[in-house]
Design a protein around this motif. Structure first.
Motif, mmCIF file in Angstrom:
data_model
loop_
_atom_site.group_PDB
_atom_site.id
_atom_site.type_symbol
_atom_site.label_atom_id
_atom_site.label_comp_id
_atom_site.label_asym_id
_atom_site.label_seq_id
_atom_site.Cartn_x
_atom_site.Cartn_y
_atom_site.Cartn_z
ATOM 1 N N ARG A 49 48.161 23.876 -9.538
ATOM 2 C CA ARG A 49 48.867 25.010 -10.232
ATOM 3 C C ARG A 49 47.868 25.906 -11.051
ATOM 4 N NH1 ARG A 49 51.730 21.877 -12.563
ATOM 5 N NH2 ARG A 49 53.793 22.060 -11.081
ATOM 6 N N GLN A 50 46.918 25.237 -11.734
ATOM 7 C CA GLN A 50 46.128 25.957 -12.811
ATOM 8 C C GLN A 50 45.048 27.058 -11.839
ATOM 9 O OE1 GLN A 50 43.931 23.581 -15.372
ATOM 10 N NE2 GLN A 50 42.728 25.330 -16.116
ATOM 11 N N LYS A 51 44.509 26.447 -11.043
ATOM 12 C CA LYS A 51 43.560 27.169 -9.845
ATOM 13 C C LYS A 51 44.179 28.349 -9.420
ATOM 14 C CE LYS A 51 39.912 25.036 -10.928
ATOM 15 N NZ LYS A 51 38.918 25.791 -11.677
ATOM 16 N N ASP A 52 45.572 27.969 -8.952
ATOM 17 C CA ASP A 52 46.534 29.130 -8.291
ATOM 18 C C ASP A 52 46.763 30.458 -9.356
ATOM 19 O OD1 ASP A 52 47.930 29.901 -5.815
ATOM 20 O OD2 ASP A 52 49.173 30.124 -7.458
ATOM 21 N N TYR A 258 59.645 30.592 -12.438
ATOM 22 C CA TYR A 258 58.873 31.511 -11.732
ATOM 23 C C TYR A 258 57.865 31.752 -12.851
ATOM 24 C CZ TYR A 258 62.537 32.647 -8.810
ATOM 25 O OH TYR A 258 63.840 32.706 -7.605
ATOM 26 N N ARG A 259 56.515 31.867 -12.329
ATOM 27 C CA ARG A 259 55.444 32.424 -12.987
ATOM 28 C C ARG A 259 55.163 33.469 -13.039
ATOM 29 N NH1 ARG A 259 50.986 29.769 -10.966
ATOM 30 N NH2 ARG A 259 50.208 31.597 -9.838
ATOM 31 N N ILE A 260 55.286 34.539 -14.271
ATOM 32 C CA ILE A 260 55.190 35.855 -14.244
ATOM 33 C C ILE A 260 53.849 36.464 -14.711
ATOM 34 C CG2 ILE A 260 56.168 37.971 -15.025
ATOM 35 C CD1 ILE A 260 58.089 36.198 -13.435
ATOM 36 N N GLY A 261 53.139 37.425 -14.047
ATOM 37 C CA GLY A 261 51.865 37.829 -14.284
ATOM 38 C C GLY A 261 51.874 39.384 -14.374
ATOM 39 N N ILE A 272 51.688 46.471 -13.495
ATOM 40 C CA ILE A 272 51.948 45.876 -12.543
ATOM 41 C C ILE A 272 52.379 44.533 -12.884
ATOM 42 C CG2 ILE A 272 50.920 44.664 -10.484
ATOM 43 C CD1 ILE A 272 48.737 46.912 -10.242
ATOM 44 N N TYR A 273 53.751 44.135 -12.454
ATOM 45 C CA TYR A 273 54.234 42.842 -12.576
ATOM 46 C C TYR A 273 54.194 42.014 -11.426
ATOM 47 C CZ TYR A 273 55.879 44.903 -17.144
ATOM 48 O OH TYR A 273 55.831 45.568 -18.104
ATOM 49 N N THR A 274 53.870 40.504 -11.578
ATOM 50 C CA THR A 274 54.125 39.995 -10.217
ATOM 51 C C THR A 274 54.900 38.441 -10.673
ATOM 52 O OG1 THR A 274 52.056 38.597 -11.003
ATOM 53 C CG2 THR A 274 51.759 40.435 -9.398
ATOM 54 N N TYR A 275 55.680 38.317 -9.658
ATOM 55 C CA TYR A 275 56.283 36.806 -9.981
ATOM 56 C C TYR A 275 56.086 36.022 -8.769
ATOM 57 C CZ TYR A 275 60.274 38.659 -7.111
ATOM 58 O OH TYR A 275 60.835 39.492 -6.077
ATOM 59 N N VAL A 276 56.132 34.654 -9.058
ATOM 60 C CA VAL A 276 56.147 33.917 -7.773
ATOM 61 C C VAL A 276 56.947 32.563 -8.217
ATOM 62 C CG1 VAL A 276 53.774 32.848 -8.686
ATOM 63 C CG2 VAL A 276 54.565 32.581 -6.351
ATOM 64 N N THR A 282 53.028 24.835 -5.335
ATOM 65 C CA THR A 282 52.903 23.327 -5.536
ATOM 66 C C THR A 282 53.537 22.884 -3.882
ATOM 67 O OG1 THR A 282 55.110 22.782 -6.326
ATOM 68 C CG2 THR A 282 53.188 23.013 -7.722
ATOM 69 N N GLY A 283 54.034 23.784 -3.114
ATOM 70 C CA GLY A 283 54.413 23.474 -2.007
ATOM 71 C C GLY A 283 53.530 22.742 -0.916
ATOM 72 N N THR A 284 52.256 23.002 -1.287
ATOM 73 C CA THR A 284 51.318 22.464 -0.267
ATOM 74 C C THR A 284 51.048 20.951 -0.725
ATOM 75 O OG1 THR A 284 49.583 23.324 -1.858
ATOM 76 C CG2 THR A 284 50.049 24.401 0.134
ATOM 77 N N LEU A 285 51.472 20.684 -1.946
ATOM 78 C CA LEU A 285 51.582 19.110 -2.465
ATOM 79 C C LEU A 285 52.641 18.249 -2.229
ATOM 80 C CD1 LEU A 285 49.743 19.619 -5.951
ATOM 81 C CD2 LEU A 285 48.571 19.140 -4.057
ATOM 82 N N LYS A 286 53.649 19.129 -1.365
ATOM 83 C CA LYS A 286 54.981 18.156 -1.288
ATOM 84 C C LYS A 286 54.443 17.019 -0.205
ATOM 85 C CE LYS A 286 58.227 21.742 -1.873
ATOM 86 N NZ LYS A 286 59.102 22.456 -1.369
#
Length: 579
Positions: A49-52, A258-261, A272-276, A282-286
């Motif tokens: 999560r931190q690296k992403d 959501y994480r907002i940037g 510029i606003y981003t949200y995810v 973390t889906g890859t860690l499921k």
């Protein structure tokens, strides 16, 4: 609660505590491995999560910087155009120039506009409006007289105060520059699809989005977004104004997180606003979560398998051994069946079997010895008939005959016969309680005649449930004999003896009380001490003999117990606990 039940409960407590302790220790040893795996999984998710987040922040800053540089370059070209000499001449001398000269200047300005449009892929149209020239020049329409459709879109902005440098309307975005008190207006139309293409690179996940918006979110450039999330971003962005270090935060909406940037584009004053959705990150860690669940199940299976193996290899053999120990009682010792499997416990079983066999042999020999001793003591008690009692009986018969009371002679003779028949016969060692009690009552009647009826005896009947219970012979008469001889032998005063009986829950109690005055506290204490340790006495007579016989047969809780009577004399209580 009986001693056997207590031993069984203690054995079960030890049995279960040892077994549970083994399982608990093994579980405790498994828990650190499980916890380390859980910690590694959590750390891995936090690391990803931190690296992403760092990667997303870096990409946002990179694209925002690239876009800002491009738009800043376009802005500079637009500003430089306003200082063009031909444009200034056309603005000041329009109408005074010859037609050719005026056309030449307009053509040169048109070329400069084409250069600006071709300088960046974000520009789709470049134009300029000269008030004195009364025409607009653009790369799309060329030199066009007023009014025309292109200039009419922007004409209303000239009179605004302050004049906007960016105009967004109907999906079209313009850069504006004013000169000579708004007599010259330069405008550049930016390509919305090109901007959207740049922004889409910042939203790689399905449940993510990016927008380029002004401060009030009235102008928004985006290829697609969730209006609810953008509205929440707008509300929270207002609360975070003035915080230059805030470039990201967490937004909770509709049960999701959501994480907002954000990153500003200074050249246009927008952001510029981003949200995810963090589940996307973390889906890859499921899959690791699935493996962690598998590890949990495997750990549980390992613990159960270990518990089963310990139960089979250790717990069950120990349980069998402890159960065999629980069955070992003074009157009930059995050799347990041999364990059918050849295990490490086979040595213990052989040793236990040998021990039980030796115990059985010792108990059998001891029991036979005690039985013989008890029979000899009964014979001794029978032989301890006071000759003086026999002499008194005959003397009383003689005296009654002299005075002619032949009925009382008959009664006394019959009772003496019954009495001596009961104490001299060598038949069974046990008799029904009712029969033993009748023998004691015969003794009372004989003694009453002997003491000339000055001793009054009050006795209750034997409780019906206890009449048929088998008891040792000659256990009641010694208690009554003790009262007559020690309380009234040397006293001429009237006396009283009271017999009471109770029988509840297989517990029989018989109390013999007298109102004699010759019992001192020292004598009572000495008698209590002798009865508490009857085995230490060399002479087994009277109360001590009865007490020892009862304890041999019924256990330590049975016997004879003495205390001070409410009548003033001795209270001797005979207690039998039938098991």
């Amino acid at each position: 609660m009986t001693s056997r039940r207590k031993e069984q409960q203690e054995g079960c407590a030890i049995k279960f505590s040892v077994y549970i302790k083994v399982i608990v220790v093994f579980t405790v040893l498994i828990i650190p491995v499980y916890a380390v795996n859980l910690w590694m999984n959590a750390m891995g998710m936090n690391f990803v999560r931190q690296k992403d987040e760092e990667s997303s922040t870096y990409n946002l800053k990179f694209y925002a910087s690239q876009l800002n540089d491009q738009l800043f370059f376009i802005r500079n070209l637009q500003k430089q155009l306003l200082t063009d000499s031909d444009l200034q001449k056309l603005a000041f001398r329009s109408g005074l120039l010859e037609t050719y000269e005026e056309f030449r200047m307009a053509s040169g300005i048109s070329e400069r506009l084409a250069t600006i449009r071709n300088s960046s892929e974000y520009v789709v149209n470049a134009g300029i409006w000269v008030k004195s020239y009364n025409k607009s020049i653009s790369t799309n329409q060329g030199i066009a007289k007023l009014p025309n459709e292109e200039w009419s879109t922007l004409e209303g902005l000239v009179g605004l105060t302050p004049r906007p440098l960016i105009h967004y309307e109907n999906g079209r975005l313009f850069f504006l520059q004013f000169s000579n008190n708004a007599s010259i207006v330069s405008y550049l139309e930016l390509s919305i699809p090109k901007l959207q293409g740049t922004l889409n690179r910042l939203a790689p996940y399905p449940n993510s989005g990016v927008v380029l918006a002004d401060g009030r979110f009235e102008g928004i450039v985006s290829d697609g977004y969730d209006p609810k999330i953008i509205a929440a971003i707008r509300d929270q962005a207002k609360d975070r104004e003035g915080d230059p270090e805030t470039d990201s935060w967490v937004l909770r909406s509709g049960g999701d997180q959501y994480r907002i940037g954000l990153n500003p584009v200074p050249s246009m004053g927008w952001t510029i606003y981003t949200y995810v959705d963090e589940n996307e990150i973390t889906g890859t860690l499921k899959k690791y979560g699935v493996w962690f669940l598998v590890l949990s199940v495997v750990s549980g299976i390992v613990i159960l398998a270990f518990a089963f193996s310990v139960n089979r290899m250790i717990h069950r053999p120990l349980h069998k051994l402890i159960r065999a120990f629980n069955m070992m009682e003074p009157d009930h010792v059995r050799v347990p069946s041999r364990w059918k499997e050849e295990t490490e416990f086979d040595y213990l079983y052989r040793g236990f079997d040998n021990m039980v066999e030796r115990l059985n042999r010792s108990i059998r020999e001891n029991y036979e010895h005690q039985l013989a001793l008890q029979n000899s003591e009964l014979k001794q008690l029978q032989s301890q008939i006071n000759p003086h009692f026999l002499y008194n009986g005959f003397y009383n018969i003689y005296r009654l005959c002299k005075i002619g009371e032949y009925d009382r002679v008959a009664t006394l003779t019959q009772k003496l016969a019954s009495y001596y028949q009961a104490i001299t016969r060598s038949g069974k060692d046990e008799v029904p309680l009712d029969k033993e009690y009748r023998h004691a009552m015969n003794y009372c009647d004989i003694q009453a005649i002997r003491f000339s009826n000055r001793i009054r005896v009050s006795a209750s009947d034997v409780p019906e449930p206890c009449k048929s219970f088998m008891v040792p012979r000659l256990i009641i008469q010694p208690l009554i004999e003790n009262a007559f001889e020690h309380a009234f032998e040397n006293a001429a005063r009237p006396g009283r003896i009271r017999l009471t009986m109770t029988c509840e829950d297989r517990r029989f109690s018989l109390c013999v009380e007298d109102d004699g005055t010759g019992l001192s506290d020292e004598t009572l204490a000495g008698l209590q001490a002798k009865l508490s340790l009857p085995d230490a006495e060399a002479e087994k007579t009277g109360l001590i003999n009865v007490c020892r016989r009862l304890r041999l047969k019924y256990g330590e809780e049975s016997g004879v117990f003495v205390s001070r009577s409410e009548l003033g004399g001795l209270k001797a209580e005979l207690i039998i606990l039938w098991k």
